[in-house]
Design a protein around this motif. Structure first.
Motif, PDB file in Angstrom:
ATOM      1  N   GLU A  46      16.544   1.114  13.926  1.00  0.00           N
ATOM      2  CA  GLU A  46      16.951   2.282  13.127  1.00  0.00           C
ATOM      3  C   GLU A  46      14.858   1.565  12.706  1.00  0.00           C
ATOM      4  O   GLU A  46      14.163   2.946  12.654  1.00  0.00           O
ATOM      5  CB  GLU A  46      17.826   1.895  12.260  1.00  0.00           C
ATOM      6  N   VAL A  47      14.655   0.785  12.324  1.00  0.00           N
ATOM      7  CA  VAL A  47      13.214   0.055  11.957  1.00  0.00           C
ATOM      8  C   VAL A  47      12.535   0.538  13.318  1.00  0.00           C
ATOM      9  O   VAL A  47      11.377   1.347  12.253  1.00  0.00           O
ATOM     10  CB  VAL A  47      13.711  -1.348  12.129  1.00  0.00           C
ATOM     11  N   TYR A  48      12.936   0.552  14.011  1.00  0.00           N
ATOM     12  CA  TYR A  48      11.561   1.182  15.277  1.00  0.00           C
ATOM     13  C   TYR A  48      11.270   2.730  15.398  1.00  0.00           C
ATOM     14  O   TYR A  48      10.143   3.062  15.099  1.00  0.00           O
ATOM     15  CB  TYR A  48      12.086   0.944  16.574  1.00  0.00           C
ATOM     16  N   ALA A  49      12.326   3.288  15.187  1.00  0.00           N
ATOM     17  CA  ALA A  49      12.837   4.954  14.943  1.00  0.00           C
ATOM     18  C   ALA A  49      12.016   5.354  13.691  1.00  0.00           C
ATOM     19  O   ALA A  49      11.171   6.252  13.667  1.00  0.00           O
ATOM     20  CB  ALA A  49      13.963   5.138  15.223  1.00  0.00           C
ATOM     21  N   THR A  50      12.095   4.789  12.560  1.00  0.00           N
ATOM     22  CA  THR A  50      11.931   5.226  11.565  1.00  0.00           C
ATOM     23  C   THR A  50      10.563   4.963  11.386  1.00  0.00           C
ATOM     24  O   THR A  50       9.200   6.537  11.288  1.00  0.00           O
ATOM     25  CB  THR A  50      12.643   4.363   9.935  1.00  0.00           C
ATOM     26  N   ARG A  51       9.895   3.852  11.612  1.00  0.00           N
ATOM     27  CA  ARG A  51       8.670   3.672  11.345  1.00  0.00           C
ATOM     28  C   ARG A  51       7.666   4.624  12.465  1.00  0.00           C
ATOM     29  O   ARG A  51       6.555   4.954  12.489  1.00  0.00           O
ATOM     30  CB  ARG A  51       7.845   2.378  11.603  1.00  0.00           C
ATOM     31  N   ASN A  52       7.888   5.516  14.169  1.00  0.00           N
ATOM     32  CA  ASN A  52       7.473   5.740  14.674  1.00  0.00           C
ATOM     33  C   ASN A  52       7.839   7.652  14.593  1.00  0.00           C
ATOM     34  O   ASN A  52       7.676   7.955  15.642  1.00  0.00           O
ATOM     35  CB  ASN A  52       7.940   5.800  16.252  1.00  0.00           C
ATOM     36  N   SER A  53       8.767   7.841  13.315  1.00  0.00           N
ATOM     37  CA  SER A  53       8.592   9.200  13.698  1.00  0.00           C
ATOM     38  C   SER A  53       9.568  10.286  14.591  1.00  0.00           C
ATOM     39  O   SER A  53       9.500  10.506  15.370  1.00  0.00           O
ATOM     40  CB  SER A  53       7.917  10.246  13.077  1.00  0.00           C
ATOM     41  N   ILE A  54      10.678   9.131  15.541  1.00  0.00           N
ATOM     42  CA  ILE A  54      11.683   9.878  16.633  1.00  0.00           C
ATOM     43  C   ILE A  54      11.945  10.992  15.842  1.00  0.00           C
ATOM     44  O   ILE A  54      13.703  10.157  14.871  1.00  0.00           O
ATOM     45  CB  ILE A  54      11.762   8.126  17.472  1.00  0.00           C
ATOM     46  N   PRO A  55      12.343  12.064  16.529  1.00  0.00           N
ATOM     47  CA  PRO A  55      13.636  12.877  16.053  1.00  0.00           C
ATOM     48  C   PRO A  55      15.087  12.292  16.328  1.00  0.00           C
ATOM     49  O   PRO A  55      15.102  11.688  17.191  1.00  0.00           O
ATOM     50  CB  PRO A  55      13.173  14.005  16.805  1.00  0.00           C
ATOM     51  N   ASP A  56      15.473  12.730  15.628  1.00  0.00           N
ATOM     52  CA  ASP A  56      16.915  12.680  16.152  1.00  0.00           C
ATOM     53  C   ASP A  56      17.897  13.256  17.525  1.00  0.00           C
ATOM     54  O   ASP A  56      18.521  12.192  18.210  1.00  0.00           O
ATOM     55  CB  ASP A  56      17.693  13.046  14.702  1.00  0.00           C
ATOM     56  N   GLU A  57      17.007  13.902  17.812  1.00  0.00           N
ATOM     57  CA  GLU A  57      17.540  14.056  18.728  1.00  0.00           C
ATOM     58  C   GLU A  57      17.412  13.032  20.123  1.00  0.00           C
ATOM     59  O   GLU A  57      17.913  14.132  21.549  1.00  0.00           O
ATOM     60  CB  GLU A  57      17.169  15.494  19.240  1.00  0.00           C
ATOM     61  N   LEU A  58      15.977  12.720  19.779  1.00  0.00           N
ATOM     62  CA  LEU A  58      15.428  11.681  20.818  1.00  0.00           C
ATOM     63  C   LEU A  58      15.700  10.558  21.061  1.00  0.00           C
ATOM     64  O   LEU A  58      15.578   9.741  21.757  1.00  0.00           O
ATOM     65  CB  LEU A  58      14.517  12.400  21.313  1.00  0.00           C
ATOM     66  N   ARG A  59      16.507   9.791  19.916  1.00  0.00           N
ATOM     67  CA  ARG A  59      16.942   9.093  19.465  1.00  0.00           C
ATOM     68  C   ARG A  59      17.722   7.795  20.500  1.00  0.00           C
ATOM     69  O   ARG A  59      17.456   6.999  20.978  1.00  0.00           O
ATOM     70  CB  ARG A  59      17.363   8.508  18.012  1.00  0.00           C
ATOM     71  N   ALA A  72       0.970  -1.144   0.177  1.00  0.00           N
ATOM     72  CA  ALA A  72       0.256   0.282   0.095  1.00  0.00           C
ATOM     73  C   ALA A  72       0.673   1.428   0.126  1.00  0.00           C
ATOM     74  O   ALA A  72       0.679   2.692   1.160  1.00  0.00           O
ATOM     75  CB  ALA A  72      -1.286  -0.140   1.062  1.00  0.00           C
ATOM     76  N   GLY A  73       2.208   1.118  -0.744  1.00  0.00           N
ATOM     77  CA  GLY A  73       2.824   2.281  -0.691  1.00  0.00           C
ATOM     78  C   GLY A  73       4.046   2.267   0.461  1.00  0.00           C
ATOM     79  O   GLY A  73       4.206   4.024   0.435  1.00  0.00           O
ATOM     80  N   ALA A  74       3.509   1.967   1.590  1.00  0.00           N
ATOM     81  CA  ALA A  74       4.734   1.890   2.169  1.00  0.00           C
ATOM     82  C   ALA A  74       5.643   0.598   2.655  1.00  0.00           C
ATOM     83  O   ALA A  74       5.024  -0.546   2.085  1.00  0.00           O
ATOM     84  CB  ALA A  74       4.034   1.925   3.664  1.00  0.00           C
ATOM     85  N   LYS A  75       6.564   1.570   2.974  1.00  0.00           N
ATOM     86  CA  LYS A  75       7.817   0.395   3.409  1.00  0.00           C
ATOM     87  C   LYS A  75       7.364  -0.448   4.158  1.00  0.00           C
ATOM     88  O   LYS A  75       7.557  -0.035   5.985  1.00  0.00           O
ATOM     89  CB  LYS A  75       8.662   1.349   3.189  1.00  0.00           C
ATOM     90  N   THR A  76       7.754  -1.784   4.262  1.00  0.00           N
ATOM     91  CA  THR A  76       7.360  -2.427   5.676  1.00  0.00           C
ATOM     92  C   THR A  76       8.564  -2.977   6.261  1.00  0.00           C
ATOM     93  O   THR A  76       9.566  -2.831   6.131  1.00  0.00           O
ATOM     94  CB  THR A  76       6.988  -3.938   4.820  1.00  0.00           C
ATOM     95  N   VAL A  77       8.145  -3.795   8.056  1.00  0.00           N
ATOM     96  CA  VAL A  77       9.179  -3.953   7.697  1.00  0.00           C
ATOM     97  C   VAL A  77      10.242  -4.644   7.657  1.00  0.00           C
ATOM     98  O   VAL A  77      11.598  -4.789   7.552  1.00  0.00           O
ATOM     99  CB  VAL A  77       9.609  -4.949   9.800  1.00  0.00           C
ATOM    100  N   PRO A  78       9.663  -5.733   7.054  1.00  0.00           N
ATOM    101  CA  PRO A  78      11.390  -6.611   6.084  1.00  0.00           C
ATOM    102  C   PRO A  78      12.114  -5.977   4.972  1.00  0.00           C
ATOM    103  O   PRO A  78      13.228  -6.004   4.983  1.00  0.00           O
ATOM    104  CB  PRO A  78      10.354  -7.732   5.369  1.00  0.00           C
ATOM    105  N   LEU A  79      11.100  -4.744   4.566  1.00  0.00           N
ATOM    106  CA  LEU A  79      11.480  -3.935   3.386  1.00  0.00           C
ATOM    107  C   LEU A  79      12.840  -2.619   4.213  1.00  0.00           C
ATOM    108  O   LEU A  79      14.072  -3.101   3.593  1.00  0.00           O
ATOM    109  CB  LEU A  79      10.820  -2.953   2.256  1.00  0.00           C
ATOM    110  N   MET A  80      12.430  -2.628   5.146  1.00  0.00           N
ATOM    111  CA  MET A  80      13.426  -2.201   5.509  1.00  0.00           C
ATOM    112  C   MET A  80      14.463  -1.808   6.699  1.00  0.00           C
ATOM    113  O   MET A  80      15.515  -1.669   6.111  1.00  0.00           O
ATOM    114  CB  MET A  80      12.763  -1.175   7.135  1.00  0.00           C
TER     115      MET A  80
END
Length: 137
Positions: A58-71, A30-38
């Motif tokens: 990194e997959v978790y952070a990307t999927r949850n839009s965690i900003p760099d300063e909070l990583r 559906a146009g979104a990257k899956t966990v295995p693709l990431m």
């Protein structure tokens, strides 16, 4: 003190019930990257650049839009509770990829139909585990 979730000198072979006889690249849904693709995109172009912890977070952070300063803080929180290892990844369960963890804990993907996969599978100096089965037998 945080637990180390990485593995060392280990080869994760594809699951016993993996349907792939040759490695496949996961597709977006559906146009979104899956966990295995990431996971695939992180590892395929960068062998032995990342640890298991790096990939999982990194997959978790990307999927949850965690900003760099909070990583950094979020990474500590993420690993403060148990996390499934890459033995549960669809890369190994469905798509035909083995994962080699080297002596430094850095990982690389190997296609089930490659010479390198067979070499690692037969390497007695490595710990060998199978990916988790997709179904109960």
């Amino acid at each position: 003190m945080r637990i180390d979730h990485n593995h060392y000198n280990m080869f994760v072979e594809v699951a016993e019930d993996c349907p792939a006889t040759s490695a496949q690249i996961p597709k977006a849904k559906a146009g979104a990257k899956t966990v295995p693709l990431m996971q695939y995109e992180m590892l395929a172009g960068h062998p032995y650049s990342y640890t298991q912890e790096d990939v999982l977070f990194e997959v978790y952070a990307t999927r949850n839009s965690i900003p760099d300063e909070l990583r950094a803080e979020e990474r500590e929180r993420f690993f403060s509770k148990g996390q499934p290892c890459l033995r549960t990844s669809s890369l190994c369960k469905r798509y035909g990829w083995g994962i080699h963890h080297n002596a430094e804990g850095k990982i690389a993907l190997y296609a089930i139909d490659s010479t390198e996969y067979q070499t690692l599978k037969n390497d007695s100096s490595l710990k060998h585990v199978r990916a988790m089965r997709s179904s109960r037998a």
